[in-house]
Write a protein that holds these residues in place. Structure first.
Motif, PDB file in Angstrom:
ATOM      1  N   PHE A 117      38.253  36.519  46.758  1.00 31.36           N
ATOM      2  CA  PHE A 117      38.663  37.834  47.260  1.00 31.36           C
ATOM      3  C   PHE A 117      40.126  38.104  46.915  1.00 31.36           C
ATOM      4  CE2 PHE A 117      40.191  40.793  50.472  1.00 31.36           C
ATOM      5  CZ  PHE A 117      39.178  41.742  50.503  1.00 31.36           C
ATOM      6  N   ALA A 118      40.981  37.081  47.104  1.00 27.67           N
ATOM      7  CA  ALA A 118      42.399  37.241  46.787  1.00 27.67           C
ATOM      8  C   ALA A 118      42.634  37.352  45.290  1.00 27.67           C
ATOM      9  CB  ALA A 118      43.190  36.060  47.355  1.00 27.67           C
ATOM     10  N   ASN A 119      41.760  36.758  44.501  1.00 24.04           N
ATOM     11  CA  ASN A 119      41.945  36.762  43.056  1.00 24.04           C
ATOM     12  C   ASN A 119      41.412  38.029  42.386  1.00 24.04           C
ATOM     13  OD1 ASN A 119      42.691  35.456  40.527  1.00 24.04           O
ATOM     14  ND2 ASN A 119      40.501  35.227  40.182  1.00 24.04           N
ATOM     15  N   VAL A 121      39.632  41.056  44.329  1.00 24.23           N
ATOM     16  CA  VAL A 121      39.587  42.309  45.094  1.00 24.23           C
ATOM     17  C   VAL A 121      40.985  42.810  45.445  1.00 24.23           C
ATOM     18  CG1 VAL A 121      38.723  43.417  47.184  1.00 24.23           C
ATOM     19  CG2 VAL A 121      37.334  41.693  46.023  1.00 24.23           C
ATOM     20  N   ILE A 122      41.830  41.929  45.975  1.00 22.66           N
ATOM     21  CA  ILE A 122      43.152  42.363  46.438  1.00 22.66           C
ATOM     22  C   ILE A 122      44.023  42.926  45.307  1.00 22.66           C
ATOM     23  CG2 ILE A 122      45.326  41.563  47.468  1.00 22.66           C
ATOM     24  CD1 ILE A 122      43.741  39.728  49.247  1.00 22.66           C
ATOM     25  N   PRO A 123      44.117  42.276  44.131  1.00 20.25           N
ATOM     26  CA  PRO A 123      44.935  42.871  43.053  1.00 20.25           C
ATOM     27  C   PRO A 123      44.455  44.254  42.630  1.00 20.25           C
ATOM     28  CG  PRO A 123      44.467  40.580  42.563  1.00 20.25           C
ATOM     29  CD  PRO A 123      43.617  40.944  43.733  1.00 20.25           C
ATOM     30  N   ARG A 124      43.137  44.426  42.508  1.00 23.76           N
ATOM     31  CA  ARG A 124      42.617  45.729  42.099  1.00 23.76           C
ATOM     32  C   ARG A 124      42.856  46.786  43.174  1.00 23.76           C
ATOM     33  NH1 ARG A 124      42.052  48.516  37.644  1.00 23.76           N
ATOM     34  NH2 ARG A 124      40.413  50.093  37.787  1.00 23.76           N
ATOM     35  N   ALA A 125      42.668  46.407  44.444  1.00 26.82           N
ATOM     36  CA  ALA A 125      42.891  47.359  45.530  1.00 26.82           C
ATOM     37  C   ALA A 125      44.365  47.739  45.639  1.00 26.82           C
ATOM     38  CB  ALA A 125      42.402  46.759  46.850  1.00 26.82           C
ATOM     39  N   HIS A 126      45.243  46.760  45.451  1.00 26.11           N
ATOM     40  CA  HIS A 126      46.672  47.057  45.513  1.00 26.11           C
ATOM     41  C   HIS A 126      47.095  47.956  44.364  1.00 26.11           C
ATOM     42  CE1 HIS A 126      50.691  46.347  46.994  1.00 26.11           C
ATOM     43  NE2 HIS A 126      51.110  46.039  45.784  1.00 26.11           N
ATOM     44  N   ALA A 259      52.552  50.702  36.170  1.00 24.45           N
ATOM     45  CA  ALA A 259      52.454  49.446  35.427  1.00 24.45           C
ATOM     46  C   ALA A 259      52.117  48.299  36.376  1.00 24.45           C
ATOM     47  CB  ALA A 259      53.770  49.160  34.704  1.00 24.45           C
ATOM     48  N   HIS A 260      51.503  47.262  35.849  1.00 29.61           N
ATOM     49  CA  HIS A 260      51.093  46.113  36.655  1.00 29.61           C
ATOM     50  C   HIS A 260      52.324  45.364  37.171  1.00 29.61           C
ATOM     51  CE1 HIS A 260      46.704  45.880  36.037  1.00 29.61           C
ATOM     52  NE2 HIS A 260      46.972  46.550  34.935  1.00 29.61           N
ATOM     53  N   THR A 261      52.188  44.819  38.372  1.00 29.72           N
ATOM     54  CA  THR A 261      53.188  43.919  38.921  1.00 29.72           C
ATOM     55  C   THR A 261      52.484  42.625  39.289  1.00 29.72           C
ATOM     56  OG1 THR A 261      52.883  44.678  41.196  1.00 29.72           O
ATOM     57  CG2 THR A 261      54.485  45.876  39.843  1.00 29.72           C
ATOM     58  N   ASN A 262      53.249  41.658  39.818  1.00 31.36           N
ATOM     59  CA  ASN A 262      52.653  40.360  40.120  1.00 31.36           C
ATOM     60  C   ASN A 262      51.580  40.440  41.198  1.00 31.36           C
ATOM     61  OD1 ASN A 262      55.121  40.965  41.696  1.00 31.36           O
ATOM     62  ND2 ASN A 262      54.545  39.131  42.813  1.00 31.36           N
ATOM     63  N   THR A 263      51.652  41.421  42.100  1.00 35.54           N
ATOM     64  CA  THR A 263      50.645  41.557  43.151  1.00 35.54           C
ATOM     65  C   THR A 263      49.373  42.230  42.662  1.00 35.54           C
ATOM     66  OG1 THR A 263      51.690  43.623  43.856  1.00 35.54           O
ATOM     67  CG2 THR A 263      52.372  41.607  44.978  1.00 35.54           C
ATOM     68  N   MET A 264      49.368  42.747  41.427  1.00 32.85           N
ATOM     69  CA  MET A 264      48.211  43.460  40.890  1.00 32.85           C
ATOM     70  C   MET A 264      47.475  42.667  39.812  1.00 32.85           C
ATOM     71  SD  MET A 264      49.909  47.219  40.455  1.00 32.85           S
ATOM     72  CE  MET A 264      51.001  47.900  41.702  1.00 32.85           C
ATOM     73  N   LEU A 265      47.761  41.378  39.700  1.00 34.86           N
ATOM     74  CA  LEU A 265      47.179  40.564  38.631  1.00 34.86           C
ATOM     75  C   LEU A 265      46.300  39.468  39.211  1.00 34.86           C
ATOM     76  CD1 LEU A 265      50.383  40.089  36.436  1.00 34.86           C
ATOM     77  CD2 LEU A 265      48.620  41.836  36.170  1.00 34.86           C
ATOM     78  N   HIS A 381      54.789  32.471  42.381  1.00 33.84           N
ATOM     79  CA  HIS A 381      54.460  32.476  43.811  1.00 33.84           C
ATOM     80  C   HIS A 381      53.141  33.200  44.066  1.00 33.84           C
ATOM     81  CE1 HIS A 381      54.709  33.592  48.079  1.00 33.84           C
ATOM     82  NE2 HIS A 381      55.451  32.511  48.213  1.00 33.84           N
ATOM     83  N   SER A 382      52.913  34.312  43.370  1.00 30.16           N
ATOM     84  CA  SER A 382      51.656  35.034  43.529  1.00 30.16           C
ATOM     85  C   SER A 382      50.468  34.195  43.060  1.00 30.16           C
ATOM     86  CB  SER A 382      51.703  36.352  42.738  1.00 30.16           C
ATOM     87  OG  SER A 382      52.694  37.208  43.255  1.00 30.16           O
ATOM     88  N   LEU A 383      50.686  33.402  42.016  1.00 30.57           N
ATOM     89  CA  LEU A 383      49.607  32.533  41.526  1.00 30.57           C
ATOM     90  C   LEU A 383      49.249  31.474  42.568  1.00 30.57           C
ATOM     91  CD1 LEU A 383      49.197  31.199  37.958  1.00 30.57           C
ATOM     92  CD2 LEU A 383      49.124  29.561  39.826  1.00 30.57           C
ATOM     93  N   TYR A 384      50.258  30.798  43.132  1.00 23.90           N
ATOM     94  CA  TYR A 384      49.987  29.771  44.137  1.00 23.90           C
ATOM     95  C   TYR A 384      49.443  30.369  45.427  1.00 23.90           C
ATOM     96  CZ  TYR A 384      52.773  26.736  41.113  1.00 23.90           C
ATOM     97  OH  TYR A 384      53.248  26.016  40.038  1.00 23.90           O
ATOM     98  N   GLU A 385      49.842  31.594  45.728  1.00 22.08           N
ATOM     99  CA  GLU A 385      49.441  32.232  46.980  1.00 22.08           C
ATOM    100  C   GLU A 385      47.931  32.444  47.052  1.00 22.08           C
ATOM    101  OE1 GLU A 385      51.307  36.014  47.760  1.00 22.08           O
ATOM    102  OE2 GLU A 385      52.068  35.251  49.667  1.00 22.08           O
ATOM    103  N   LYS A 386      47.288  32.618  45.907  1.00 25.14           N
ATOM    104  CA  LYS A 386      45.836  32.807  45.891  1.00 25.14           C
ATOM    105  C   LYS A 386      45.121  31.556  46.380  1.00 25.14           C
ATOM    106  CE  LYS A 386      46.201  36.109  42.093  1.00 25.14           C
ATOM    107  NZ  LYS A 386      46.066  37.271  42.963  1.00 25.14           N
TER     108      LYS A 386
END
Length: 498
Positions: A117-119, A121-126, A259-265, A381-386
């Motif tokens: 879900f974090a990998n 759904v959340i990036p696309r929704a954000h 444009a994409h950011t780290n929270t959208m990938l 950090h966004s990568l590890y956060e998932k």
């Protein structure tokens, strides 16, 4: 599945679903409160507001899910202990570890779902959420002019000190910055009052300005004139400005422009982006180093002769003598080479300008490198956060389940106190680690996993004590030393009295 496992799982799921829905709506209401300025007064239809909340809701799942698991675990196992159901299980030879088995399997499965879900759904929704926010602001430019700050509308930046009137159409203290794309000159317009006219069916935003003036930079081809920074100034009693809003009002609500950011990938995109950022960082760092080196006329290569005594290479003695003579010919004070004070002042001025220029280049290079490092750390950090989101579900379960069995309290009283306290610690450490990792204070891996590292010993301790029926705190270990100390004091006083 045995009847006991089904009973424990059903009890937990009922509590978990109730807690999750309640906390979810609480966080949704908090989101509405945060973005109320973007929704109120825009004359938006109900479906657009629903889309806004729909795209925002996945972003709060990483907060709601671990807290729901923690609270549901404490309440479920607290109810079992309070109603002596655990006592009945233990009398039948069923330990707490065995009772937690079905829920452990469920929580591990839920953590895997949380990761996906974090990998995905959340990036696309954000991504959708950020674009929708931008389009809502552009949907009604007449309502997007907020007093006290600059508002970008088309090629204009408009600032209003005060708005009044029924619809905020009367303006006071209007400042407008106008710059056309590709143009170097800028126009600044100031007026004491203004009147705003707009219509939903019209593609023009009309501004009537009263009692004002404007400055306009003049572009000239002569370098000497350009140094004088020429401009034109004029005043007016009334001026009407029409701003074309065709491109803004035709924006589709689903058009993706940000444009994409780290929270959208997702994970794959983050790995690719991090590789590109690190490659660009190395090139940028080398470029800045070369630029600074060239400015001060230094080379990074080792000189052919550093010291004829320390250098063991065989060199030409004539070349060494010439080098030493050239070095010794330079006076200790360069100002002694100039006779007049004017030449000395000119030399000092040139040296000062050169130092200031080099200092500016170095400072600018440091800022560029710092921003690139911050961007790389944010993506790591966004990568590890998932992965942390999935592990947090497991961690909160192994804190909440044994804690509920130890305190033996269900309901919404004491369990809420423990759950909120633990989750505040978890969230605070998470936020602190994220900020510290972004500023390059600690590695991004440690910043993302810091909260898990801190609370994991607590989960292990609580699970150990609960499965061995030790309790949260053994009061005898605290009270017995105090009791012995009190007995010694009383005996000493009684002997003195005799």
């Amino acid at each position: 599945m045995k009847i006991l496992d089904r009973y424990i799982l059903t009890s937990f799921l009922k509590t978990f679903a109730t807690v999750f829905v309640i906390l979810f709506f609480i966080f949704i209401l908090q989101g509405i409160w945060l973005f109320i300025a973007e929704l109120a007064g825009k004359d938006l239809d109900a479906w657009l507001v629903v889309k806004f909340l729909l795209f925002y809701s996945p972003n709060i799942v990483p907060l709601v899910l671990p807290l729901s698991i923690l609270l549901a675990s404490i309440m479920t196992f607290g109810n079992f202990a309070e109603n002596y159901e655990f006592a009945a299980m233990k009398s039948s030879g069923i330990s707490l570890k065995r009772a937690m088995r079905s829920l452990t399997v469920f929580i591990f499965a839920l953590s895997i779902v949380a990761f996906f879900f974090a990998n995905n759904v959340i990036p696309r929704a954000h991504y959708k959420f950020i674009n929708l926010r931008k389009n809502i602001v552009q949907r009604k430019p007449a309502m997007a002019i907020v007093q006290g700050q600059f508002n970008a509308i088309g090629n204009f930046n408009i600032k209003v000190d005060k708005k009044s009137g029924e619809n905020g159409e009367k303006l006071e203290g209007v400042t407008i910055h106008k710059r056309l794309p590709g143009a170097t000159n800028t126009t600044v317009i100031r007026s004491k009052t203004g009147l705003l006219r707009s219509s939903e069916n019209d593609n023009l935003l009309q501004l009537e300005l009263f009692d004002g003036y404007y400055y306009e930079e003049i572009t000239t081809k002569k370098p000497a004139e350009r140094k004088k920074v020429p401009f034109a100034k004029s005043s007016f009693s009334k001026q009407v400005m029409n701003i074309d809003l065709t491109m803004l009002n035709n924006n589709d609500m689903d058009k993706e422009q940000i444009a994409h950011t780290n929270t959208m990938l997702n994970l794959k995109e983050l790995v690719y982006t991090i590789d590109s950022l690190e490659s660009n960082y190395s090139k940028e760092r080398q470029s800045i180093t070369d630029n600074i080196t060239n400015r001060i006329n230094l080379t990074l290569s080792k000189p052919k002769i550093i010291n004829p005594i320390l250098d063991k290479k065989i060199v030409d003695t004539t070349e060494v003598a010439n080098t030493l003579a050239e070095r010794d010919s330079v006076p200790d004070k360069l100002l002694a080479l100039f006779d007049t004070n004017e030449d000395k002042n000119r030399l000092l001025e040139i040296a000062s300008n050169s130092l200031n220029s080099s200092k500016f280049v170095i400072s600018s290079g440091q800022n560029q490198v710092r921003e690139k490092i911050k961007s790389i750390n944010s993506h790591w950090h966004s990568l590890y956060e998932k992965f942390v989101i999935g592990f947090a579900c497991i961690l909160m379960f192994f804190i909440g389940a044994p804690l509920g069995a130890i305190i033996r309290k269900g309901g919404l009283g004491l369990p809420i106190v423990f759950a909120i306290l633990i989750f505040i610690i978890f969230h605070f450490i998470n936020t602190f680690g994220k900020k510290l990792a972004q500023e390059n204070g600690i590695p991004p891996f440690l910043g993302a996993w810091m909260s898990s590292f801190v609370l994991s010993p607590l989960a292990i301790l609580l699970t150990y004590r609960a499965t061995n029926d030790i309790g949260l705190i053994n009061m005898d270990n605290v009270l017995l030393p105090l009791q012995k100390l009190a007995q010694k004091l009383f005996k000493a006083k009684s002997k003195e009295a005799k």
